[in-house]
Scaffold this motif. Structure first.
Motif, PDB file in Angstrom:
ATOM      1  N   ALA A 152      -9.389  -8.254  -2.623  1.00 28.62           N
ATOM      2  CA  ALA A 152     -10.597  -8.713  -1.930  1.00 28.62           C
ATOM      3  C   ALA A 152     -10.342  -8.810  -0.424  1.00 28.62           C
ATOM      4  N   PHE A 153      -9.179  -9.334  -0.051  1.00 27.14           N
ATOM      5  CA  PHE A 153      -8.825  -9.401   1.366  1.00 27.14           C
ATOM      6  C   PHE A 153      -8.813  -7.995   1.983  1.00 27.14           C
ATOM      7  N   LEU A 190      -4.109 -13.622  -8.357  1.00 22.96           N
ATOM      8  CA  LEU A 190      -3.487 -13.328  -7.062  1.00 22.96           C
ATOM      9  C   LEU A 190      -3.744 -11.880  -6.654  1.00 22.96           C
ATOM     10  N   ALA A 191      -3.696 -10.964  -7.629  1.00 22.56           N
ATOM     11  CA  ALA A 191      -3.955  -9.564  -7.332  1.00 22.56           C
ATOM     12  C   ALA A 191      -5.383  -9.376  -6.833  1.00 22.56           C
ATOM     13  N   ALA A 192      -6.344  -9.969  -7.547  1.00 18.64           N
ATOM     14  CA  ALA A 192      -7.750  -9.835  -7.153  1.00 18.64           C
ATOM     15  C   ALA A 192      -7.983 -10.392  -5.750  1.00 18.64           C
ATOM     16  N   LEU A 198      -0.962  -3.709   3.496  1.00 19.50           N
ATOM     17  CA  LEU A 198      -0.058  -4.687   2.887  1.00 19.50           C
ATOM     18  C   LEU A 198      -0.774  -5.608   1.916  1.00 19.50           C
ATOM     19  N   HIS A 199      -2.042  -5.960   2.168  1.00 20.04           N
ATOM     20  CA  HIS A 199      -2.801  -6.706   1.161  1.00 20.04           C
ATOM     21  C   HIS A 199      -2.901  -5.893  -0.127  1.00 20.04           C
ATOM     22  N   THR A 200      -3.176  -4.596   0.008  1.00 15.30           N
ATOM     23  CA  THR A 200      -3.305  -3.742  -1.175  1.00 15.30           C
ATOM     24  C   THR A 200      -1.990  -3.637  -1.933  1.00 15.30           C
ATOM     25  N   GLU A 201      -0.897  -3.410  -1.214  1.00 14.61           N
ATOM     26  CA  GLU A 201       0.399  -3.248  -1.884  1.00 14.61           C
ATOM     27  C   GLU A 201       0.853  -4.551  -2.540  1.00 14.61           C
ATOM     28  N   LEU A 202       0.606  -5.672  -1.870  1.00 13.78           N
ATOM     29  CA  LEU A 202       0.964  -6.951  -2.483  1.00 13.78           C
ATOM     30  C   LEU A 202       0.107  -7.197  -3.720  1.00 13.78           C
ATOM     31  N   GLY A 203      -1.167  -6.811  -3.644  1.00 12.54           N
ATOM     32  CA  GLY A 203      -2.028  -6.934  -4.813  1.00 12.54           C
ATOM     33  C   GLY A 203      -1.530  -6.103  -5.982  1.00 12.54           C
ATOM     34  N   LYS A 204      -1.068  -4.880  -5.708  1.00 16.97           N
ATOM     35  CA  LYS A 204      -0.524  -4.029  -6.767  1.00 16.97           C
ATOM     36  C   LYS A 204       0.704  -4.675  -7.416  1.00 16.97           C
ATOM     37  N   ALA A 205       1.539  -5.291  -6.598  1.00 22.43           N
ATOM     38  CA  ALA A 205       2.730  -5.956  -7.143  1.00 22.43           C
ATOM     39  C   ALA A 205       2.338  -7.130  -8.032  1.00 22.43           C
ATOM     40  N   TYR A 206       1.362  -7.937  -7.580  1.00 29.50           N
ATOM     41  CA  TYR A 206       0.898  -9.052  -8.408  1.00 29.50           C
ATOM     42  C   TYR A 206       0.244  -8.548  -9.695  1.00 29.50           C
ATOM     43  N   TYR A 207      -0.525  -7.479  -9.593  1.00 32.24           N
ATOM     44  CA  TYR A 207      -1.137  -6.878 -10.784  1.00 32.24           C
ATOM     45  C   TYR A 207      -0.066  -6.479 -11.793  1.00 32.24           C
TER      46      TYR A 207
END
Length: 666
Positions: free
Chosen positions: A475-476, A469-471, A453-462
């Protein structure tokens, strides 16, 4: 007797003119006409009929009116004949039904009569009351959508709720124009809450006019906070709106009542038949019960075979569910809905992608929903149709504390949301999924849901250009891979996270750092701990994502080779989105060195991206192609392509803004 025609009326002119024209045509041809207005309770059938009666009455010798509804004084044909015969004034009124019918026909045979019947529930009762004269006409309303009306040859007209502008107009009638202008947003929100239903809007408008100290914003606040929403729509303590649907509910059979109230537990207004069957919970299809609800206009059938329940009716059904269903049963039904929608989404995600998943449905228990060449499009179509419900199901699961379902649902729809550019949905869903993943991690120690979920949320922010926010999310995710014991899981997860970190660096112009991230990811993919069955696909994904970055870092030849490998691989894969993207990336890298093949690849990719509805990809590919065309002397054509890309970028900007607003709301 029926009430007089309404003094406040909006819209419906087209329906009025059509009905009057049909009546006039039937009379001119000396044909008996029966016209039935159909629709859900409160939609304005009676109002429209009375409006037409006012126009038609002067051309008839006599108008006979009666209400046959649950609150009427005359419910049977015989009781109605008693009312009509008083107006017809025959010399003798027989005591039997057959005798009364004979007198009624004799009296109506010698004059032009307009019969007005409100809230009829059968074609048989209408047929018995058709006046005998050749130019006799019956106007009727019915909350029932009966095949018998069509079988009898009646002309039917279905009414729907008002459009938003007309709904607001009806609500605003009689208000101080200055107040209406100042409270425009509140009036629009009230109209939406009322579902643009004429009866609800008329009641709300009457309250605003009667309670002149209460501004629309105050009424809106009262409606939004009401524990009993339907009770707010009353006139001098007469709960007019609630009564309409209560009468329909009480007329249902017990099994139909059960389905009706349980549909009030469904979080969406549109639903598939299989969801209704699940709620009925008897192991049998719900089609017969749905048909009964449809005939009672409590639900409506949509063109795609699904059904829809109006928001006001849904509130009524939900209240009955709260009163009649045990809380434990309600929770179990909601759990069952979540499980079913997780199966639904996961089976379609298996069609869209073969990437690594951690949810329980990806352990081999489920087969892909479709196979074959059209499988991808069918899976996307299903998810597009059900995404509003899936979004609400995720929220429902989170509210019920079903943490396992919440994060697994978020994972199951993540790929679809990213590919379709639905960033508002993605951010909202992944924030809920991330909170659930934290709970799961605390309870079980399993860190994998958190990483996902950290990865998917990062993709959405990207995707909405929120790079900081994505980075942070990537990182998390990377940090938490250290807590995954199985190397076969930790290594591919970290490799994927490094790719996304590289994409962020590339977006910010740090191409050297981006290449370093990709090279580290490639080392992990080559690691013996990386699952062999996933290695080839991950290598080609690295090629696809890395090719433009290598080219921008000055390593053009390597970029072209990588792009060609990716395009060849995904051309033979079921993942059509990545096929389109890999071809587009090949075209982009080739365009950087003015390779003649670039235009062909870009045009092919653009066509696929448009067909698949991948707006992000289409916009960027269009930009690259447009610039290439201009560079090669085709300025006019290039400008056309660039103008289309600019339109898509504007659309994406709106989506990104909405995504960030969703983030702020959550």
């Amino acid at each position: 007797m029926l009430r007089s025609a309404p003094r406040r009326f909006v819209d419906r002119e087209a329906e009025r003119d059509e009905l009057i024209e049909q009546v006039s045509l039937a009379r001119a041809q000396r044909e008996q006409g029966v016209f039935v207005l159909q629709g859900m309770g409160g939609v304005g059938k009676t109002a429209l009929m009375l409006w037409c009666v006012r126009e038609l009455a002067p051309s008839f010798d006599l108008v006979l009116e009666v209400s046959m509804g649950a609150s009427a004084e005359a419910k049977t044909v015989e009781e109605i004949l008693d009312v009509f015969l008083v107006q017809l004034e025959p010399r003798v009124t027989p005591p039997t039904l057959d005798g009364k019918l004979a007198v009624y026909r004799a009296e109506t045979a010698r004059r032009d009569v307009l019969v007005v019947l409100d809230d009829v529930d059968s074609a048989e009762s209408v047929e018995q009351l058709i006046p005998a004269s050749p130019a006799g006409v019956v106007l009727a309303t019915s909350r029932q959508r009966l095949e018998a009306f069509e079988f009898a040859g009646f002309a039917t007209m279905r009414l729907d709720v008002l459009s938003e502008p007309y709904g607001i107009e009806l609500l605003s009638q009689g208000l101080d124009p200055a107040v209406a202008a100042e409270e425009e947003r509140a009036l629009a929100d009230i109209a939406k809450l009322a579902g643009y239903l004429p009866l609800a809007l008329t009641i709300a408008g009457a309250q605003l006019r009667a309670r002149r100290h209460e501004r629309p914003s105050a009424l809106l606040a009262r409606l939004e906070s009401a524990q009993d929403f339907l009770a707010e729509f009353q006139v001098d303590r007469d709960r007019k709106l609630e009564f309409v649907y209560e009468a329909s509910y009480q007329a249902l059979q017990p099994r139909e009542q059960m389905l009706y109230r349980r549909l009030g537990l469904f979080p969406g207004r549109q639903f598939p038949v299989w969801a209704a069957s699940l709620l009925l919970g008897e192991g049998t299809p719900a089609q017969d019960a749905l048909l009964a609800l449809s005939r009672a206009t409590l639900v409506g059938e949509l063109a795609d075979g699904r059904y829809e329940m109006h928001s006001i009716i849904h509130r009524h059904a939900q209240r009955h569910a709260d009163e009649a269903e045990h809380p434990a049963d309600i929770r179990n039904l909601r759990r069952a809905l979540g499980e079913a929608y997780l199966d639904f989404a996961s089976a379609r995600e298996l069609v869209l992608s073969s990437r690594l998943h951690f949810g329980s449905r990806f352990d081999g228990r489920l087969a892909p929903a479709y196979a074959g060449e059209d499988g991808y499009r069918r899976a996307v179509g299903d998810l597009e149709t059900e995404m509003p419900n899936l979004r609400r199901i995720v929220s429902m699961a989170a509210e019920e504390g079903f943490s396992d379902l919440t994060w697994e649902l978020a994972e199951a729809v993540a790929n679809f949301l990213f590919q379709r550019g639905r960033y508002a949905d993605a951010i909202a869903v992944h924030l809920l999924g991330l909170a659930a993943a934290r709970q799961v991690c605390q309870e079980t120690g399993d860190v994998r849901p958190l990483v996902v979920l950290h990865t998917e949320l990062g993709k959405a922010y990207y995707s909405v250009h929120e790079h900081a926010l994505a980075a942070e999310q990537f990182a998390f995710a990377a940090e938490r891979t250290d807590r995954i014991a199985e190397a076969a899981v930790a290594v591919p997860v970290l490799a994927k996270t490094l790719v996304w970190q590289g994409l962020v660096h590339s977006r910010l112009g740090r191409y050297g750092t981006a290449v370093e991230c990709l090279e580290r990811s490639a080392q992990l993919v080559a690691d013996p701990a990386f699952p062999a069955g996933l290695r080839l696909r991950e290598e080609r994904l690295l090629d696809m994502n890395g090719a433009p970055i290598l080219a921008k870092a000055g390593r053009v030849a390597e970029g072209i080779e990588a792009a060609e490998r990716a395009a060849a691989h995904f051309g033979a894969d079921t993942d059509q989105a990545n096929h389109a993207k890999s071809v587009a990336n090949l075209g982009e890298v080739l365009s950087g060195v003015d390779d003649a093949r670039a235009e062909e690849h870009l045009r092919s990719a653009l066509a696929w991206e448009k067909e698949l509805g991948i707006v992000d990809f289409e916009a960027y590919t269009g930009e690259v192609l447009g610039k290439l065309l201009k560079r090669t002397g085709r300025t006019e054509e290039g400008n056309v392509v660039l103008a289309r890309a600019a339109e898509l970028y504007e659309l994406l900007a709106d989506q990104r803004a909405e995504a960030l607003r969703a983030d702020l709301r959550d």
